[in-house]
Design an enzyme around this catalytic site. Structure first.
Site, PDB file in Angstrom:
ATOM      1  NE  ARG A 276      -4.198  -1.515   0.153  1.00  0.00           N
ATOM      2  CZ  ARG A 276      -4.307  -2.799  -0.177  1.00  0.00           C
ATOM      3  NH1 ARG A 276      -3.294  -3.434  -0.724  1.00  0.00           N
ATOM      4  NH2 ARG A 276      -5.445  -3.424   0.008  1.00  0.00           N
TER       5      ARG A 276
ATOM      6  CB  SER B  78      -8.773  -1.384   4.084  1.00  0.00           C
ATOM      7  OG  SER B  78      -9.088  -2.644   3.563  1.00  0.00           O
TER       8      SER B  78
ATOM      9  CD  GLU C 110      -5.738   1.584   2.106  1.00  0.00           C
ATOM     10  OE1 GLU C 110      -5.283   0.992   1.146  1.00  0.00           O
ATOM     11  OE2 GLU C 110      -6.864   2.105   2.081  1.00  0.00           O
TER      12      GLU C 110
HETATM   13  N1  EPU Z   1     -10.123 -10.805   9.881  1.00  0.00           N
HETATM   14  C1  EPU Z   1     -10.711 -10.927  11.108  1.00  0.00           C
HETATM   15  N2  EPU Z   1     -11.647 -10.008  11.460  1.00  0.00           N
HETATM   16  C2  EPU Z   1     -12.025  -9.001  10.650  1.00  0.00           C
HETATM   17  C3  EPU Z   1     -11.402  -8.867   9.393  1.00  0.00           C
HETATM   18  C4  EPU Z   1     -10.445  -9.794   9.021  1.00  0.00           C
HETATM   19  O1  EPU Z   1     -10.420 -11.834  11.869  1.00  0.00           O
HETATM   20  O2  EPU Z   1     -12.891  -8.232  11.049  1.00  0.00           O
HETATM   21  C5  EPU Z   1      -9.131 -11.818   9.463  1.00  0.00           C
HETATM   22  C6  EPU Z   1      -9.717 -12.779   8.425  1.00  0.00           C
HETATM   23  O3  EPU Z   1     -10.377 -13.840   9.029  1.00  0.00           O
HETATM   24  C7  EPU Z   1      -8.482 -13.223   7.683  1.00  0.00           C
HETATM   25  C8  EPU Z   1      -7.592 -12.005   7.704  1.00  0.00           C
HETATM   26  O4  EPU Z   1      -8.059 -11.190   8.782  1.00  0.00           O
HETATM   27  O5  EPU Z   1      -7.823 -14.254   8.387  1.00  0.00           O
HETATM   28  C9  EPU Z   1      -7.586 -11.233   6.406  1.00  0.00           C
HETATM   29  O6  EPU Z   1      -8.899 -10.790   6.106  1.00  0.00           O
HETATM   30  P1  EPU Z   1      -9.377 -10.479   4.617  1.00  0.00           P
HETATM   31  O7  EPU Z   1      -8.964 -11.565   3.706  1.00  0.00           O
HETATM   32  O8  EPU Z   1     -10.823 -10.130   4.654  1.00  0.00           O
HETATM   33  O9  EPU Z   1      -8.538  -9.228   4.186  1.00  0.00           O
HETATM   34  P2  EPU Z   1      -8.099  -7.901   4.968  1.00  0.00           P
HETATM   35  O10 EPU Z   1      -6.732  -8.088   5.503  1.00  0.00           O
HETATM   36  O11 EPU Z   1      -9.174  -7.469   5.897  1.00  0.00           O
HETATM   37  C10 EPU Z   1      -6.962  -6.914   2.815  1.00  0.00           C
HETATM   38  C11 EPU Z   1      -6.965  -5.632   2.046  1.00  0.00           C
HETATM   39  C12 EPU Z   1      -8.268  -5.472   1.270  1.00  0.00           C
HETATM   40  C13 EPU Z   1      -8.382  -6.653   0.314  1.00  0.00           C
HETATM   41  C14 EPU Z   1      -8.349  -7.941   1.140  1.00  0.00           C
HETATM   42  C15 EPU Z   1      -8.367  -9.200   0.297  1.00  0.00           C
HETATM   43  C16 EPU Z   1      -5.567  -4.048   3.254  1.00  0.00           C
HETATM   44  C17 EPU Z   1      -5.522  -2.787   4.054  1.00  0.00           C
HETATM   45  N3  EPU Z   1      -6.785  -4.487   2.922  1.00  0.00           N
HETATM   46  O12 EPU Z   1      -8.032  -6.844   3.768  1.00  0.00           O
HETATM   47  O13 EPU Z   1      -8.184  -4.275   0.504  1.00  0.00           O
HETATM   48  O14 EPU Z   1      -9.580  -6.583  -0.444  1.00  0.00           O
HETATM   49  O15 EPU Z   1      -7.128  -7.994   1.924  1.00  0.00           O
HETATM   50  O16 EPU Z   1      -7.129  -9.417  -0.290  1.00  0.00           O
HETATM   51  O17 EPU Z   1      -4.523  -4.599   2.926  1.00  0.00           O
HETATM   52  C18 EPU Z   1      -8.655  -1.907   0.654  1.00  0.00           C
HETATM   53  O18 EPU Z   1      -7.442  -1.723   0.682  1.00  0.00           O
HETATM   54  O19 EPU Z   1      -9.484  -0.965   0.688  1.00  0.00           O
HETATM   55  C19 EPU Z   1      -9.158  -3.289   0.621  1.00  0.00           C
HETATM   56  C20 EPU Z   1     -10.455  -3.548   0.714  1.00  0.00           C
END
Ligand code: EPU
Length: 339
Positions: free
Chosen positions: A165, A239, A335
């Site tokens: 990012r 995010s 972010e």
């Molecule tokens: N998780 C939780 N609780 C939550 C959210 C997530 O336990 O409330 C855990 C999930 O269970 C999983 C891990 O965190 O084990 C990752 O969650 P997820 O795959 O939903 O992705 P994220 O880390 O929340 C990132 C990006 C998103 C992108 C997703 C999918 C960033 C800041 N965000 O989110 O990007 O769509 O991965 O690859 O890196 C954005 O930047 O606006 C965005 C939506």
């Protein structure tokens, strides 16, 4: 070029917060963009280039300069071989229209970045990433107007210093470049597993065994619709925090205490910890703080339900940061960029 005055920024950012921009103008061509940037600079007036406003937070006092709305359109295939296709895309094209086009061309490389709001020119700024892809993986170069030298330049991928990012466009050289187009190299081969866990799960459920770019796009669109609120329905900026990147020694201490903590190995002795998980562990998922709701399907996302302005958003942000700091001794970072 028409220059408008006193335009409420809340109508131009998906978080729906922000007072008036003193001036606002559209740049339809690289020349218009360079003229607006040079004119602002010569008058010592701040400028900000705005795409879809889906990763930008505006302040209540507005912006005492000129907002340049990025409207440069256009697609051109600049090279094609048996295995790949190189395509230059105007910075003002809608990101997901571009992804849709690549799917129609049966090209792979950005299919996992489906349904991300915003424009093509904003993609390199924060190196958008999702479901196992980062835009930096397919960017060949970025064309821009350089306000320091008053020249159009082409920055190669490595010049952009892409990271998680991050890039020079929001780091060291924030505000220096006006991005006019982005050139991508896409592949004619099918997307290769392993896929992001949630994507693979979706494909398995559908019984899919042939992994076309379209199948991955469909999976990502379905997963996103489930987890991420549509900014046209519920004001949000995707995010709201970056995932946390911590040192290995700190990770060892935390995992000893929280054995189920999700984590991803990174280079340089670091670990990435999902901030959504950290916030959820603090008991904040689904809670409303100062009119901002911590999304109940992904705690990384804040929805503006009834915030009266930036001050409410800042108060909610600080409460969440403090909770994570107290429980985990981790500093989480916002972010979206601030105007
Ligand atoms: N998780 C939780 N609780 C939550 C959210 C997530 O336990 O409330 C855990 C999930 O269970 C999983 C891990 O965190 O084990 C990752 O969650 P997820 O795959 O939903 O992705 P994220 O880390 O929340 C990132 C990006 C998103 C992108 C997703 C999918 C960033 C800041 N965000 O989110 O990007 O769509 O991965 O690859 O890196 C954005 O930047 O606006 C965005 C939506």
């Amino acid at each position: 070029m028409d220059i408008h005055t006193d335009i409420p920024l809340k109508n131009y950012t998906t978080m729906h917060i922000g007072g008036p921009a003193k001036f606002m103008a559209d740049a339809h061509t690289p020349q218009e963009l360079s003229e607006l940037m040079m004119r602002a600079k010569s008058q010592n007036m701040p400028y900000f280039i705005l795409g879809g406003g889906s990763n930008t937070i505006a302040h209540d006092e507005g912006f005492a300069g000129i907002i340049i709305r990025m409207m440069i359109k256009g697609y051109s295939v600049v090279a094609e071989t048996a295995g790949d296709i190189t395509i230059q895309v105007g910075a003002g094209e809608i990101w997901d229209d571009f992804v849709q086009r690549t799917i129609a061309m049966h090209a792979s490389g950005v299919e996992a970045l489906s349904a991300i709001p915003g424009t093509v020119g904003a993609a390199p700024v924060q190196n958008i990433g999702a479901y196992g892809q980062e835009v930096a993986d397919t960017i060949v170069s970025v064309d821009a107007f350089d306000s320091q030298t008053n020249q159009f330049v082409t920055l190669k991928n490595l010049d952009c210093d892409f990271g998680y990012r991050s890039s020079i466009f929001r780091g060291l050289d924030a505000g220096r470049y006006g991005i006019t187009s982005v050139t991508f190299r896409l592949f004619k081969t099918a997307p290769q597993p392993p896929f992001y866990e949630a994507v693979q799960r979706y494909l398995d459920q559908k019984g899919a065994t042939i992994y076309t770019p379209e199948a991955i796009r469909d999976a990502v669109i379905a997963i996103r619709a489930e987890k991420l609120p549509d900014p046209t329905q519920l004001p949000n900026a995707g995010s709201f925090f970056k995932n946390a990147v911590i040192e290995n020694w700190q990770f060892s201490e935390l995992i000893a205490q929280y054995s189920t903590m999700p984590n991803y190995e990174m280079a340089n002795q670091k670990r990435k910890i999902p901030t959504g998980w950290l916030i959820e562990q603090c008991g904040l998922k689904g809670q409303v703080l100062h009119g901002m709701r911590v999304h109940d399907k992904n705690a990384l996302v804040l929805i503006n339900e009834s915030a009266t302005g930036y001050a409410d958003l800042a108060a909610a942000r600080e409460e969440i940061r403090a909770a994570v700091r107290t429980k985990f001794h981790i500093e989480i970072e916002q972010e979206p960029l601030e105007l």
